[in-house]
Structures are given as structure tokens and as C-alpha cells.
Design an enzyme around this catalytic site. Structure first.
Site, PDB file in Angstrom:
ATOM      1  N   ARG A  83      -2.066   2.714   3.697  1.00  0.00           N
ATOM      2  CA  ARG A  83      -3.508   2.952   3.700  1.00  0.00           C
ATOM      3  C   ARG A  83      -4.236   1.690   3.279  1.00  0.00           C
ATOM      4  NH1 ARG A  83      -7.678   7.091   1.991  1.00  0.00           N
ATOM      5  NH2 ARG A  83      -9.457   5.741   2.163  1.00  0.00           N
ATOM      6  N   ARG A  92      -9.052   4.323   9.265  1.00  0.00           N
ATOM      7  CA  ARG A  92      -7.987   4.453   8.276  1.00  0.00           C
ATOM      8  C   ARG A  92      -6.734   5.071   8.888  1.00  0.00           C
ATOM      9  NH1 ARG A  92     -11.524   7.029   4.538  1.00  0.00           N
ATOM     10  NH2 ARG A  92     -12.819   5.293   5.105  1.00  0.00           N
ATOM     11  N   ASP A  95      -6.023   9.602   5.542  1.00  0.00           N
ATOM     12  CA  ASP A  95      -6.883  10.068   4.474  1.00  0.00           C
ATOM     13  C   ASP A  95      -6.419  11.469   4.104  1.00  0.00           C
ATOM     14  OD1 ASP A  95      -9.064   9.266   3.071  1.00  0.00           O
ATOM     15  OD2 ASP A  95     -10.532   9.787   4.603  1.00  0.00           O
ATOM     16  N   ASP A  97      -7.728  14.417   1.643  1.00  0.00           N
ATOM     17  CA  ASP A  97      -8.806  14.822   0.735  1.00  0.00           C
ATOM     18  C   ASP A  97      -8.491  16.181   0.132  1.00  0.00           C
ATOM     19  OD1 ASP A  97     -10.455  12.613   1.178  1.00  0.00           O
ATOM     20  OD2 ASP A  97     -11.410  13.533   2.925  1.00  0.00           O
TER      21      ASP A  97
HETATM   22  N1  ROI Z   1     -14.791  11.086  10.780  1.00  0.00           N
HETATM   23  C1  ROI Z   1     -13.955  12.005  11.307  1.00  0.00           C
HETATM   24  N2  ROI Z   1     -14.270  12.550  12.478  1.00  0.00           N
HETATM   25  N3  ROI Z   1     -12.827  12.410  10.682  1.00  0.00           N
HETATM   26  C2  ROI Z   1     -12.480  11.896   9.480  1.00  0.00           C
HETATM   27  O1  ROI Z   1     -11.434  12.289   8.922  1.00  0.00           O
HETATM   28  C3  ROI Z   1     -13.320  10.940   8.880  1.00  0.00           C
HETATM   29  N4  ROI Z   1     -13.035  10.403   7.660  1.00  0.00           N
HETATM   30  C4  ROI Z   1     -13.842   9.532   7.095  1.00  0.00           C
HETATM   31  C5  ROI Z   1     -15.096   9.018   7.745  1.00  0.00           C
HETATM   32  C6  ROI Z   1     -14.964   7.521   7.932  1.00  0.00           C
HETATM   33  C7  ROI Z   1     -16.284   9.330   6.846  1.00  0.00           C
HETATM   34  N5  ROI Z   1     -15.323   9.621   9.030  1.00  0.00           N
HETATM   35  C8  ROI Z   1     -14.493  10.548   9.580  1.00  0.00           C
HETATM   36  O2  ROI Z   1     -13.526   9.094   5.888  1.00  0.00           O
END
Ligand code: ROI
Length: 160
Positions: A83, A92, A95, A97
């Protein structure tokens, strides 16, 4: 044991591979069990538009870990995917979350749960709806209400 929901996202270097591999890694979390994972969805980037579409999914685990211990595990998995945070809201490789942790509201320097943007992001609301349409957030908001504010018709399911 607490039900925790985790959002997965990638838009670099074979995003489907990163998301599928991360789902496998969530199965290995200590003192936890992966109970459900959504299909994979293709979504338009939120944030700068000069980046590829994302592959997103949501997983549900039950865990005996404390929230920050779970966060440590998620960050270790992200690190394993090389990452790199190139720029704010930029592309990225992976991610992870922490979206929801049971019915807890958590606010500290490392973690805000429910995730602050949860209700504004189709790529979270859509897969959550697939997994748990009757979900109610700690503040009493229902997923049905979130769906009304956050249309999910832009999401493309990429595995049947
Ligand atoms: N946009 C989408 N569609 N999916 C994501 O997981 C995602 N993650 C982010 C940002 C860059 C805000 N935009 C994203 O962190």
C-alpha cells in the site's frame, strides 16, 4: 463476539486480484471468523477522476478482537499489498476500512466508527445492502434510509 463490517477497495495493479486476495487474508484474522463477503463491484472513483475505476466489496467478520487490534490487523494486510499513499484520495492497491463494529460508536485519533463517509458512498451502501438489507446503524439510521439518499445504480457487479 462482535459483528464487524469491513470495506475493501482497490484501483491499481489488477484490483480484482487484490480484493480477492484480501478476502482470503480476512479469513486468517486471529480470534475472528469471516462470515460473509459481498460480490465484487466496479465503481467510479470518488475524488479525483483521473484515476481508474475501483473494485469494491464489503466483508462481515465476527471477532473477539478489540477495535484497535482489528484495525492493526487490517493495516498489516494493507501493508502486505504494498500500500502506498501517493496522494490524498488518489489510487491505491488496497484499502481496508473498518465500517462498523457492532453497535459501537468509536471516536479516537486512529479510528472513527461508523466510518464517516459510510452513508455517502455507493460502493459501501450497495455491498452492505447485499449482505444485510435490514442493517441499522448505531444512531438508528436504517440501511433503507441510506439507500434513498445514496443511489447505487452506478455500481456494476463484476462477479455473479
Ligand atoms: N472511490 C471508489 N469508487 N472506491 C473506493 O474504494 C475509493 N476509495 C477512496 C477514494 C479515493 C476516496 N475513492 C474511492 O479512498
Amino acid at each position: 463476539m462482535v459483528n464487524a463490517y469491513i470495506g475493501l477497495g482497490s484501483n491499481l495493479d489488477d484490483p480484482k486480484k487484490h480484493v480477492r486476495q484480501a478476502l482470503g487474508e480476512l479469513k486468517q484474522l486471529p480470534r475472528s471468523q469471516l462470515l460473509l463477503s459481498s460480490k465484487l463491484y466496479l465503481s467510479k472513483p470518488v475524488g479525483p477522476q483521473d484515476q481508474d475505476d475501483f473494485v469494491n466489496a464489503v466483508a462481515m467478520v465476527i471477532t473477539e478482537l478489540e477495535p484497535l487490534a482489528l484495525l492493526d490487523e487490517l493495516q498489516a494486510i494493507e501493508q502486505g499489498h504494498q500500500r502506498i499513499r501517493e496522494r490524498h484520495w488518489g489510487p491505491r492497491t488496497l484499502d481496508l476500512d473498518l465500517l462498523l463494529f457492532g453497535d459501537q460508536s468509536i471516536n479516537n485519533s486512529r479510528l472513527t466508527v461508523p466510518h464517516v463517509e459510510l452513508g455517502n458512498r455507493d460502493f459501501v451502501v450497495g455491498p452492505l445492502f447485499e449482505l444485510c438489507p435490514g442493517l441499522i446503524l448505531p444512531n438508528g439510521t436504517t440501511l433503507q434510509e441510506l439507500l434513498q439518499q445514496c443511489p447505487i445504480d452506478g455500481l456494476i457487479c463484476i462477479d455473479a
